[in-house]
Design an enzyme around this catalytic site. Structure first.
Site, PDB file in Angstrom:
ATOM      1  N   SER A  27      -0.500   5.662  -9.461  1.00  0.00           N
ATOM      2  CA  SER A  27       0.086   6.618 -10.238  1.00  0.00           C
ATOM      3  C   SER A  27       0.939   5.896 -11.333  1.00  0.00           C
ATOM      4  O   SER A  27       0.983   6.110 -12.613  1.00  0.00           O
ATOM      5  CB  SER A  27       1.390   7.189  -9.331  1.00  0.00           C
ATOM      6  N   ASN A  75      10.094   2.619  -7.184  1.00  0.00           N
ATOM      7  CA  ASN A  75       9.587   3.894  -7.209  1.00  0.00           C
ATOM      8  C   ASN A  75      10.056   5.111  -6.305  1.00  0.00           C
ATOM      9  O   ASN A  75      10.662   4.505  -5.216  1.00  0.00           O
ATOM     10  CB  ASN A  75       7.907   3.736  -7.061  1.00  0.00           C
ATOM     11  N   ASP A  84      -9.128  -2.036  -6.429  1.00  0.00           N
ATOM     12  CA  ASP A  84      -8.683  -1.626  -4.991  1.00  0.00           C
ATOM     13  C   ASP A  84     -10.096  -1.043  -4.203  1.00  0.00           C
ATOM     14  O   ASP A  84     -10.558  -0.006  -4.731  1.00  0.00           O
ATOM     15  CB  ASP A  84      -7.684  -0.553  -4.977  1.00  0.00           C
ATOM     16  N   GLY A 105       0.936  -1.340   0.230  1.00  0.00           N
ATOM     17  CA  GLY A 105       0.011  -0.036   0.080  1.00  0.00           C
ATOM     18  C   GLY A 105       0.815   1.373  -0.042  1.00  0.00           C
ATOM     19  O   GLY A 105       1.802   1.413   0.738  1.00  0.00           O
ATOM     20  N   GLY A 106       0.334   2.232  -0.877  1.00  0.00           N
ATOM     21  CA  GLY A 106       1.048   3.618  -0.649  1.00  0.00           C
ATOM     22  C   GLY A 106       2.435   3.786  -1.609  1.00  0.00           C
ATOM     23  O   GLY A 106       2.779   4.732  -1.451  1.00  0.00           O
ATOM     24  N   VAL A 107       2.922   2.593  -2.298  1.00  0.00           N
ATOM     25  CA  VAL A 107       4.109   2.657  -3.061  1.00  0.00           C
ATOM     26  C   VAL A 107       4.080   3.413  -4.436  1.00  0.00           C
ATOM     27  O   VAL A 107       5.007   3.640  -4.890  1.00  0.00           O
ATOM     28  CB  VAL A 107       4.689   1.237  -3.084  1.00  0.00           C
ATOM     29  N   GLY A 108       2.823   3.804  -4.595  1.00  0.00           N
ATOM     30  CA  GLY A 108       2.745   4.425  -6.066  1.00  0.00           C
ATOM     31  C   GLY A 108       2.154   3.457  -7.180  1.00  0.00           C
ATOM     32  O   GLY A 108       2.212   3.721  -8.360  1.00  0.00           O
ATOM     33  N   LYS A 109       1.170   2.295  -6.647  1.00  0.00           N
ATOM     34  CA  LYS A 109       0.561   1.525  -7.596  1.00  0.00           C
ATOM     35  C   LYS A 109      -0.229   2.390  -8.710  1.00  0.00           C
ATOM     36  O   LYS A 109      -0.204   2.124  -9.810  1.00  0.00           O
ATOM     37  CB  LYS A 109      -0.027   0.435  -7.057  1.00  0.00           C
TER      38      LYS A 109
HETATM   39  N1  LIG Z   1       7.572   8.894  -7.938  1.00  0.00           N
HETATM   40  C1  LIG Z   1       6.809   9.726  -7.339  1.00  0.00           C
HETATM   41  N2  LIG Z   1       7.120  10.917  -7.088  1.00  0.00           N
HETATM   42  C2  LIG Z   1       6.546  11.697  -6.549  1.00  0.00           C
HETATM   43  N3  LIG Z   1       5.296  11.301  -5.950  1.00  0.00           N
HETATM   44  C3  LIG Z   1       4.743  10.319  -6.103  1.00  0.00           C
HETATM   45  C4  LIG Z   1       5.403   8.983  -6.746  1.00  0.00           C
HETATM   46  N4  LIG Z   1       4.972   7.991  -6.928  1.00  0.00           N
HETATM   47  C5  LIG Z   1       3.743   8.155  -6.284  1.00  0.00           C
HETATM   48  N5  LIG Z   1       3.848   9.294  -5.541  1.00  0.00           N
HETATM   49  C6  LIG Z   1       2.847  10.060  -4.653  1.00  0.00           C
HETATM   50  O1  LIG Z   1       2.428   9.114  -3.575  1.00  0.00           O
HETATM   51  C7  LIG Z   1       1.213   9.132  -2.993  1.00  0.00           C
HETATM   52  C8  LIG Z   1       0.534   7.754  -3.206  1.00  0.00           C
HETATM   53  O2  LIG Z   1       0.670   7.304  -4.561  1.00  0.00           O
HETATM   54  P1  LIG Z   1      -0.426   6.103  -5.172  1.00  0.00           P
HETATM   55  O3  LIG Z   1      -1.868   6.921  -4.596  1.00  0.00           O
HETATM   56  O4  LIG Z   1      -0.278   6.076  -6.733  1.00  0.00           O
HETATM   57  O5  LIG Z   1      -0.067   4.856  -4.444  1.00  0.00           O
HETATM   58  P2  LIG Z   1      -0.803   3.394  -4.162  1.00  0.00           P
HETATM   59  O6  LIG Z   1       0.257   2.258  -3.892  1.00  0.00           O
HETATM   60  O7  LIG Z   1      -1.712   3.386  -5.401  1.00  0.00           O
HETATM   61  O8  LIG Z   1      -1.472   3.601  -2.819  1.00  0.00           O
HETATM   62  P3  LIG Z   1      -2.821   2.701  -2.342  1.00  0.00           P
HETATM   63  O9  LIG Z   1      -2.122   1.373  -1.875  1.00  0.00           O
HETATM   64  O10 LIG Z   1      -3.219   3.582  -1.049  1.00  0.00           O
HETATM   65  O11 LIG Z   1      -3.869   2.692  -3.249  1.00  0.00           O
HETATM   66  C9  LIG Z   1       0.478   9.953  -4.348  1.00  0.00           C
HETATM   67  O12 LIG Z   1       0.286  11.150  -3.629  1.00  0.00           O
HETATM   68  C10 LIG Z   1       1.343  10.086  -5.367  1.00  0.00           C
HETATM   69  O13 LIG Z   1       0.954  11.240  -6.052  1.00  0.00           O
END
Ligand SMILES: Nc1ncnc2c1ncn2[C@@H]1O[C@H](COP(=O)(O)OP(=O)(O)OP(=O)(O)O)[C@@H](O)[C@H]1O
Length: 326
Positions: free
Chosen positions: A22, A263, A44, A16-20
């Site tokens: 994005s 990431n 999700d 969770g939260g690693v940027g999936k």
């Molecule tokens: N390479 C990056 N540089 C800067 N900010 C980033 C980068 N990748 C992701 N982020 C930021 O980190 C935050 C979390 O990203 P994201 O929602 O894509 O993660 P996720 O893994 O999908 O989270 P979740 O598990 O909660 O769905 C967002 O604010 C996103 O804009």
């Protein structure tokens, strides 16, 4: 990844939260700008695709995304409605959409519904993926050549992987029961599967069809020409350790996994402040973990830099996509 017009599915998964989200959204934008009609789907339960695209994508239907060269649609699959009523409503909807609603009612008599009322973890994701696969087979959505899934966090994803086997064995047992139905052991056999009284299955062919539907998702997860699971992680010990576990499970399940996206890697700098120097050292340690892990080190590594601004909206996703997905 953009080569060829054959339909391909990409599952983007990780902690969770690693940027999936994005990464999934930027990959979808990249595909669309490379000539592929593309759909990106979030399965999700806590969707953030709308936030990523800066566009309301709720409602459970594919929504067109503007600002790209080829058609791009995004869909936030409503897992709540898939499992409302404890799961059976979602299964009923799914089977209805496959023209198997009547069979659901018959299976309901067999307390199959009860089984579905207590679905194993990951059932909602299977329902969501099956639904999307069904949707994409309809003529109005047959144009998509790239399908990107923003999957649930790792724990859910792992459970999802074992689910088709569960379904396979449950339905397999039911089919065996059908074979035994004329024997004296029928009642015991049925009780052992359903825990309830004997009722004869009179729709064996349809049962086989249902079995086939559940296998469809598993077959997709095992087809290296049609599907790839991309693990997203960040350079911290905790995230890398979890990615290594995910990678092992994916390998064990024979899910095609070739890439690891690292990431939020600090961009190069010749004048790190104390904080950045510490962070960089920490990231190097995590990178060494990746290099020394027997599973992760076999994957091709994609570096994604830590951007100095939040990635939101199509232009930002386009920028991110061009820098990551070469
Ligand atoms: N390479 C990056 N540089 C800067 N900010 C980033 C980068 N990748 C992701 N982020 C930021 O980190 C935050 C979390 O990203 P994201 O929602 O894509 O993660 P996720 O893994 O999908 O989270 P979740 O598990 O909660 O769905 C967002 O604010 C996103 O804009």
């Amino acid at each position: 990844m953009a080569l060829g017009n054959k339909r391909k599915y990409y599952m983007i998964g990780g902690k969770g939260g690693v940027g999936k989200t994005s990464c999934a959204a930027s990959l979808a934008v990249k595909f669309a700008n490379s000539g592929h009609p593309t759909i990106v789907i979030s399965t999700d339960p806590a969707h953030s695709l709308s936030d990523s695209f800066s566009q309301d994508l709720s409602g459970g239907d594919p929504v067109p995304v503007e600002g790209v060269d080829s058609p791009l649609y995004a869909l936030e699959e409503d897992l709540q409605s898939s499992t409302q009523g404890g799961g059976s409503a979602g299964i009923k909807d799914l089977m209805d959409s496959m023209g198997l609603g009547a069979m659901f009612d018959q299976l309901g008599d067999l307390k199959f519904e009860e089984l579905m009322d207590n679905p194993p973890p990951g059932m909602d994701e299977i329902v969501a993926i099956s639904k999307v696969m069904g949707l994409l087979e309809s003529p109005s959505y047959s144009m998509f050549s790239r399908i990107v899934f923003d999957t649930a966090p790792t724990g859910h994803t792992l459970r999802l992987l074992s689910l088709p086997d569960f379904m396979d064995s449950s339905l397999g047992k039911m089919m065996k029961v059908r074979l035994y139905k004329h024997t004296s052991s029928a009642s015991a056999a049925i009780k052992s599967v359903l825990g309830k009284q004997e009722k004869q299955l009179d729709t064996p062919d349809q049962l086989e069809l249902l079995w086939g539907c559940t296998r469809k998702v598993r077959d997709l997860f095992h087809d290296p020409d049609a599907m790839e699971f991309i693990i997203v992680t960040i350079p911290t010990v905790m995230a890398v350790s979890e990615s290594a576990r995910l990678c092992r499970s994916l390998r064990k399940e024979n899910v095609p996994t070739r890439r690891l996206l690292l990431n939020q890697v600090l961009p190069p700098s010749s004048s790190d402040c104390k904080f950045c120097a510490m962070k960089r050292k920490e990231q190097m340690n995590a990178l060494n973990l990746v290099r020394n892990d027997p599973e992760l080190s076999r994957l091709s590594l994609i570096d994604a830099t830590l951007f100095d601004a939040e990635i939101r909206g199509v232009p930002a996703l386009n920028f991110m996509g061009n820098s990551i997905w070469k």
